[in-house]
Write a protein that holds these residues in place. Sequence first.
Motif, PDB file in Angstrom:
ATOM      1  N   PRO A  24     -13.461  -6.267 -25.411  1.00  0.00           N
ATOM      2  CA  PRO A  24     -14.621  -5.382 -25.600  1.00  0.00           C
ATOM      3  C   PRO A  24     -15.338  -5.572 -26.925  1.00  0.00           C
ATOM      4  O   PRO A  24     -16.549  -5.356 -26.996  1.00  0.00           O
TER       5      PRO A  24
ATOM      6  N   SER B 117     -17.594  -5.272 -20.395  1.00  0.00           N
ATOM      7  CA  SER B 117     -16.813  -4.521 -21.378  1.00  0.00           C
ATOM      8  C   SER B 117     -16.378  -3.164 -20.839  1.00  0.00           C
ATOM      9  O   SER B 117     -15.205  -2.785 -20.939  1.00  0.00           O
ATOM     10  N   VAL B 118     -17.294  -2.410 -20.250  1.00  0.00           N
ATOM     11  CA  VAL B 118     -16.961  -1.057 -19.809  1.00  0.00           C
ATOM     12  C   VAL B 118     -15.898  -1.076 -18.721  1.00  0.00           C
ATOM     13  O   VAL B 118     -15.059  -0.164 -18.630  1.00  0.00           O
TER      14      VAL B 118
ATOM     15  N   LEU C 108     -12.407  -0.757 -19.953  1.00  0.00           N
ATOM     16  CA  LEU C 108     -12.106   0.406 -20.796  1.00  0.00           C
ATOM     17  C   LEU C 108     -12.035   1.738 -20.063  1.00  0.00           C
ATOM     18  O   LEU C 108     -11.624   2.731 -20.651  1.00  0.00           O
TER      19      LEU C 108
ATOM     20  N   ASN D 225      -4.936   1.309 -20.771  1.00  0.00           N
ATOM     21  CA  ASN D 225      -5.546  -0.020 -20.857  1.00  0.00           C
ATOM     22  C   ASN D 225      -5.079  -0.696 -22.142  1.00  0.00           C
ATOM     23  O   ASN D 225      -4.685  -0.029 -23.100  1.00  0.00           O
TER      24      ASN D 225
ATOM     25  N   TRP E  98      -6.301   0.195 -25.928  1.00  0.00           N
ATOM     26  CA  TRP E  98      -6.171   1.542 -26.480  1.00  0.00           C
ATOM     27  C   TRP E  98      -5.380   1.552 -27.790  1.00  0.00           C
ATOM     28  O   TRP E  98      -5.512   2.472 -28.588  1.00  0.00           O
TER      29      TRP E  98
ATOM     30  N   ALA F   5     -14.848  -0.676 -27.869  1.00  0.00           N
ATOM     31  CA  ALA F   5     -15.048   0.410 -26.914  1.00  0.00           C
ATOM     32  C   ALA F   5     -16.074   1.407 -27.433  1.00  0.00           C
ATOM     33  O   ALA F   5     -16.974   1.844 -26.702  1.00  0.00           O
TER      34      ALA F   5
ATOM     35  N   THR G 299     -19.460  -0.088 -27.142  1.00  0.00           N
ATOM     36  CA  THR G 299     -19.878  -0.174 -25.743  1.00  0.00           C
ATOM     37  C   THR G 299     -20.415   1.167 -25.251  1.00  0.00           C
ATOM     38  O   THR G 299     -21.523   1.249 -24.692  1.00  0.00           O
TER      39      THR G 299
ATOM     40  N   TYR H 250     -15.936   9.573 -23.152  1.00  0.00           N
ATOM     41  CA  TYR H 250     -15.309   8.301 -23.521  1.00  0.00           C
ATOM     42  C   TYR H 250     -15.688   7.901 -24.943  1.00  0.00           C
ATOM     43  O   TYR H 250     -14.836   7.461 -25.729  1.00  0.00           O
ATOM     44  N   ASP H 251     -16.958   8.046 -25.278  1.00  0.00           N
ATOM     45  CA  ASP H 251     -17.416   7.646 -26.610  1.00  0.00           C
ATOM     46  C   ASP H 251     -16.739   8.499 -27.682  1.00  0.00           C
ATOM     47  O   ASP H 251     -16.231   7.981 -28.684  1.00  0.00           O
TER      48      ASP H 251
ATOM     49  N   TYR I 106     -12.940   7.491 -27.975  1.00  0.00           N
ATOM     50  CA  TYR I 106     -12.695   6.215 -28.649  1.00  0.00           C
ATOM     51  C   TYR I 106     -13.087   6.287 -30.125  1.00  0.00           C
ATOM     52  O   TYR I 106     -12.394   5.726 -30.986  1.00  0.00           O
TER      53      TYR I 106
END
Length: 343
Positions: free
Chosen positions: A106, A132-133, A136, A141, A144, A153, A156, A178-179, A182
């Motif tokens: 990623p 990439s996504v 993730l 995964n 991580w 990540a 992305t 998710y953002d 991460y």
Amino acid sequence: MLFDYYVNTIHNDTITNLIIELGKYLHGLCSDIPLAEITHIDRSLCIDDSYVEDYIIKIQKAHNKDAKIIDLKSPWRTNGISLPLYEIPIFSLNSIILEFKDKEHPYILADIASIYIYSQRFNDAINYLYRSVNLLIHFPNRFWNSDYGLAGAANTFRLLLLMCPICHLDLYRKLFAYDYMYLTKLACTTEDEVFQQDAYVNRASIVMNPLAKTVLPIQINPELLYISDMYYAHYCNELAELISYSSRWKYNMKSLTYYQHASIRPNVSGGYVDIEDKTYDEIVLEKHKQAKLIAYIFYSKIYEGRGELLSEEIESLFMIIQHELRYNYKSLRNRVLNYKKYN
């Protein structure tokens, strides 16, 4: 790395068994810590992605020596914002992409996408973000517990969050989760000072979106999260403090201004000085802790399959982005780049 080496190269069962025991011990140490999935790296699950460093070096060497200064739209009346961009000759970029084409990582994929996006070649970037996504969205995964994986990540999902129109609330909510997750893990675990500062800056940015109140999993004022993140964007490490001053961003002053005026601009109101019973330092520390809890709630829901991005949603997202590029290109471009002028 040790396990692979002794299993595949040395073929020493005694040392291999010792490494397995060490891995179990490290995993046990990590799993016993509260919020460990967010606040710690599980050293038993680290991967060998040292090849990313080779990619970074090659990209840096391919840069033109002189930066091209791009002016950005600024929310401040007096302070302009400039972004230095280093151009890469297309032949050099294509050679690097060809060399690393089989490395599905990623960080590399998001970085190539960013290069294309900053040069306003959005269609060339989409394929890299898509690849990439898909690495993730599912847990567990392999990225991580990787510093470069977390950075890739975060980049992305930052780009996808900017590209996704906010009218698609369900998709936007999941991308936000998710953002945030991460970014928080990166801020808590990275040893790279620039990565850490960027994590706080970008997390502060997304909580100031008007939709943040509706997507955060607990009732909390996002502006207080912003105050805390801006403080840590300045003070999280020594290099961050230097960058904050030398770049004239002065994240600590942005944090304090918002606390004093409940706005990015000074005004006659008393801001959160009058609104909140807690002091500035208390707010900064409390919201710093709550940010970890928010990220852990997001992680738990995704891990349990209650907030996970599904494959069909990824397909839908990229169809939406393609539609935006075709019919609302200027709007998408302005959301992602925020340049004052475009060539």
